[in-house]
Design a protein around this motif. Structure first.
Motif, mmCIF file in Angstrom:
data_model
loop_
_atom_site.group_PDB
_atom_site.id
_atom_site.type_symbol
_atom_site.label_atom_id
_atom_site.label_comp_id
_atom_site.label_asym_id
_atom_site.label_seq_id
_atom_site.Cartn_x
_atom_site.Cartn_y
_atom_site.Cartn_z
ATOM 1 N N ASP A 43 34.181 31.845 35.259
ATOM 2 C CA ASP A 43 33.352 32.128 34.088
ATOM 3 C C ASP A 43 34.182 32.754 32.974
ATOM 4 O O ASP A 43 33.896 32.554 31.796
ATOM 5 C CB ASP A 43 32.206 33.073 34.472
ATOM 6 N N THR A 44 35.192 33.527 33.354
ATOM 7 C CA THR A 44 36.116 34.124 32.393
ATOM 8 C C THR A 44 37.519 34.065 32.985
ATOM 9 O O THR A 44 37.700 33.910 34.201
ATOM 10 C CB THR A 44 35.760 35.591 32.094
ATOM 11 N N TYR A 45 38.507 34.208 32.104
ATOM 12 C CA TYR A 45 39.890 34.277 32.589
ATOM 13 C C TYR A 45 40.086 35.505 33.477
ATOM 14 O O TYR A 45 40.840 35.453 34.458
ATOM 15 C CB TYR A 45 40.860 34.334 31.404
ATOM 16 N N LYS A 46 39.410 36.606 33.135
ATOM 17 C CA LYS A 46 39.544 37.811 33.946
ATOM 18 C C LYS A 46 39.068 37.562 35.376
ATOM 19 O O LYS A 46 39.761 37.908 36.349
ATOM 20 C CB LYS A 46 38.741 38.957 33.327
ATOM 21 N N ALA A 47 37.904 36.961 35.522
ATOM 22 C CA ALA A 47 37.384 36.696 36.860
ATOM 23 C C ALA A 47 38.309 35.758 37.632
ATOM 24 O O ALA A 47 38.561 35.957 38.832
ATOM 25 C CB ALA A 47 35.983 36.100 36.754
ATOM 26 N N LEU A 48 38.850 34.755 36.945
ATOM 27 C CA LEU A 48 39.725 33.793 37.605
ATOM 28 C C LEU A 48 41.015 34.456 38.094
ATOM 29 O O LEU A 48 41.397 34.323 39.265
ATOM 30 C CB LEU A 48 40.055 32.655 36.631
ATOM 31 N N PHE A 49 41.691 35.198 37.210
ATOM 32 C CA PHE A 49 42.981 35.775 37.592
ATOM 33 C C PHE A 49 42.820 36.961 38.539
ATOM 34 O O PHE A 49 43.672 37.172 39.398
ATOM 35 C CB PHE A 49 43.764 36.178 36.337
ATOM 36 N N HIS A 50 41.766 37.741 38.395
ATOM 37 C CA HIS A 50 41.532 38.806 39.370
ATOM 38 C C HIS A 50 41.361 38.214 40.769
ATOM 39 O O HIS A 50 41.907 38.732 41.750
ATOM 40 C CB HIS A 50 40.301 39.622 38.986
ATOM 41 N N TRP A 51 40.602 37.141 40.832
ATOM 42 C CA TRP A 51 40.377 36.484 42.130
ATOM 43 C C TRP A 51 41.667 35.895 42.681
ATOM 44 O O TRP A 51 42.013 36.108 43.849
ATOM 45 C CB TRP A 51 39.320 35.382 41.962
ATOM 46 N N ALA A 52 42.412 35.173 41.835
ATOM 47 C CA ALA A 52 43.616 34.483 42.305
ATOM 48 C C ALA A 52 44.712 35.482 42.693
ATOM 49 O O ALA A 52 45.341 35.350 43.753
ATOM 50 C CB ALA A 52 44.122 33.534 41.215
ATOM 51 N N LEU A 53 44.946 36.484 41.857
ATOM 52 C CA LEU A 53 46.002 37.450 42.162
ATOM 53 C C LEU A 53 45.667 38.276 43.403
ATOM 54 O O LEU A 53 46.518 38.465 44.287
ATOM 55 C CB LEU A 53 46.220 38.378 40.956
ATOM 56 N N SER A 54 44.436 38.772 43.477
ATOM 57 C CA SER A 54 44.050 39.581 44.645
ATOM 58 C C SER A 54 44.102 38.751 45.927
ATOM 59 O O SER A 54 44.529 39.250 46.980
ATOM 60 C CB SER A 54 42.642 40.145 44.441
ATOM 61 N N ARG A 55 43.692 37.505 45.852
ATOM 62 C CA ARG A 55 43.692 36.623 47.030
ATOM 63 C C ARG A 55 45.107 36.412 47.562
ATOM 64 O O ARG A 55 45.361 36.529 48.758
ATOM 65 C CB ARG A 55 43.044 35.288 46.650
#
Length: 447
Positions: free
Chosen positions: A196-208
Motif C-alpha cells: 500500500d505504501t513504500y514504507k509498508a513494503l520495505f519494512h516488510w522486506a527488510l525485516s523478513r
C-alpha cells in the motif's frame, strides 16, 4: 565459432529465457560472432560502472565489495543468488546518487543499474553484516519523503583521515504506493499484500530478510513524542521536526537524537554514534543565537573511559539555542554525562577567576582568557554574586566620618570626656602654682 557462455551467463544468468533465445537464434557463425561481441561489450560496461581504472583494479585485486569483504559471514557471488524481490526506480543518495534497482536475495541486498544483472561495485551488503537500520524523514522537503539508512559493521563512525572503506546505504522513498510493474521477483506475490505504501513494503522486506539471516536488527524510526525540535518548519508548519540543523566543519546537515544513538546525515560521511559508545556530551561556544555540541566517543566499542584524552571528540556547530532544552533532556533521560563543566574546564574557570580577582577595572577581561562562552557565563555568575555583595555594603553617613553613625557618636563622647579631664588638669596646675608663690613670699619676710 562458439558462444561465449561464460560472459553470457554472467550477464543473463537470472534471465534463462534470454539465454534460451540466444541459443535458438545463434544459427550461423555471423550471429554467434555478433552475440559474442554484444556480450563482451556489455560485460565490459558492467565491470566498469564508470569507475577509474586504478580504483577498478584495486577492487578486483582485493576481491571485495562494500559490506562483503574477505572474511565476511556471507559467501559466494551475490549475482548467483536467486532474486526474491526486486524494486525498481529507487533513488539512492549514498554511496552513489542515482536511481537503481534494489535486489533482495537470501544472503544479500544489492543495487544494480536498470536493465542489468550485475551488482554495482561498492553497493552490495550481506544481511548478516547489517548492524543498524533507520527510517527517518527527509528534512526541508515540501513533499513528505523518508530515507532508509542501513549501516553495515564498521561504517557507523568513519575514520577522521582517509576515505571510508565501507559506506552505509541510503535510499529515499515517497509516501505513496509503488507504481505498477516496479516490484518483481519470486516473492512479488507476497509483497503485493503489503505494498500500500513504500514504507509498508520495505519494512516488510527488510525485516523478513534480516530475521531469516538470524539478525536481531530492527528498523528504528524517529518519534516526535521523545524528541522534536522547537524550530518551526516553514514548509510544513503544523508538523514537528524530529531533526536539528547544524554544521560539521563547513558541511551542513542534520542531527537526529534517536532511542539508540545520535545520527548525523545525510551528506557523506554519515555518522551514527550508539548510546553505549558515548562517553560524554558537552556544550561549547555558547553565543546569543547558537551553540556547539561536542560528543565524546569511546575509541572502541565497549571500552572504558581513560579520561577525556583517551576518547575521540565529534563537534557539531551552529545549533539553534531554541533546541538546547530538548537536547539537554535527551542527554539526561539517557543517563549521558554532561562534561561541559569537566575537571579540565573547571581548571580554566578557576584560573580565570583568580585573574579576575587580581585584576582591577576589568583588566582580566581585556587580557583575554581563552575561555568559551559557556565558561564565561559560569564565571559571570560568580562575579555577579560578588557585585551583589558590594552593592549591599553601606559606606556610612555623608559627614565624612570613616565609620558608621554610632561609631561617630561614641568618638564624640570620648572627645568630650577627654576635654573635661584636660580642664581639671589645668585647674589643679594653677592651684599648685599659687601655693608655690605664697611659700616664696613667706620665706622672704622671715629673712
Amino acid at each position: 565459432m562458439e558462444l561465449d557462455w561464460e560472459r553470457l551467463n554472467a550477464i543473463f544468468k537470472p534471465r534463462q529465457d534470454i539465454l534460451d533465445g540466444i541459443k535458438r537464434c545463434a544459427e550461423t557463425p555471423g550471429k554467434v560472432a555478433l552475440f559474442n561481441e554484444i556480450a563482451s561489450h556489455v560485460h565490459a560496461k558492467l565491470s566498469d560502472n564508470g569507475e577509474p581504472e586504478a580504483k577498478r583494479r584495486k577492487v578486483q585485486a582485493g576481491g571485495s565489495t562494500n559490506g562483503v569483504t574477505n572474511g565476511s559471514s556471507a559467501a559466494g557471488n551475490p549475482a548467483d543468488d536467486p532474486i526474491l524481490l526486486q524494486v525498481k526506480e529507487i533513488s539512492v543518495s549514498v554511496p552513489q546518487r542515482k536511481k537503481f534497482e534494489l535486489c533482495f536475495t537470501q544472503n544479500y541486498l544489492y543495487a544494480r543499474a536498470p536493465g542489468t544483472a550485475v551488482p554495482i561495485q561498492g553497493m552490495t551488503y550481506a544481511w548478516t553484516d547489517i548492524e543498524f537500520a533507520f527510517y527517518l524523514p527527509v528534512p526541508e522537503k515540501a513533499q513528505v519523503q523518508h530515507n532508509y539508512i542501513l549501516f553495515p559493521r564498521g561504517s557507523t563512525i568513519p575514520p577522521k583521515s582517509g576515505p571510508a572503506t565501507i559506506e552505509p546505504l541510503v535510499f529515499t522513498v515517497p509516501a505513496t504506493a509503488p507504481k505498477e510493474g516496479t516490484v518483481a521477483g519470486s516473492e512479488a506475490g507476497s509483497a503485493a499484500a503489503v505494498s500500500d505504501t513504500y514504507k509498508a513494503l520495505f519494512h516488510w522486506a527488510l525485516s523478513r530478510r534480516l530475521r531469516a539471516a538470524g539478525s536481531d536488527v530492527t528498523i528504528v524510526a524517529s518519534d516526535p513524542n521523545k524528541f522534536h525540535s522547537m524550530v518551526r518548519q516553514p514548509h510544513r508548519p503544523n508538523e514537528k521536526a524530529v531533526h536539528v540543523s547544524g554544521f560539521r566543519g563547513s558541511k551542513d546537515g542534520y542531527l537526529f537524537f534517536l532511542e539508540n544513538g545520535i545520527l548525523w546525515g545525510f551528506k557523506k560521511p554519515l555518522i551514527f554514534i550508539p548510546l553505549k559508545r558515548i562517553a560524554a556530551v558537552s556544550y561549547t561556544n555558547i553565543l546569543q543565537i547558537t551553540f556547539n555540541i561536542v560528543v565524546e566517543v569511546f575509541p572502541e566499542e565497549g571500552g572504558e573511559v581513560d579520561g577525556a584524552d583517551g576518547n575521540e571528540e565529534y563537534e557539531f556547530g551552529m545549533v539553534d539555542q531554541q533546541d538546547y532544552g530538548g537536547i539537554d533532556d535527551y542527554v539526561k533521560r539517557n543517563g549521558l554525562q554532561d562534561r561541559s563543566m569537566a575537571e579540565q574546564r573547571k581548571g580554566k574557570l578557576q584560573l580565570a577567576e583568580n585573574k579576575a580577582k587580581k585584576g582591577a577595572n576589568g583588566e582580566a577581561e581585556a587580557e583575554g582568557d581563552g575561555m568559551t562562552e559557556l565558561e564565561r557565563a559560569a564565571l559571570g555568575e560568580d562575579l555577579d554574586d560578588d557585585d551583589e555583595d558590594e552593592e549591599d555594603y553601606n559606606p556610612g553617613s555623608d559627614d565624612g566620618s570613616d565609620g558608621s553613625g554610632e561609631s561617630s557618636e561614641e568618638d564624640d563622647d570620648d572627645d568630650d570626656d577627654a576635654g573635661e579631664d584636660d580642664e581639671e588638669g589645668e585647674g589643679a596646675g594653677d592651684e599648685e602654682e599659687e601655693d608655690g608663690e605664697g611659700e616664696e613670699a613667706k620665706d622672704l619676710s622671715i629673712r
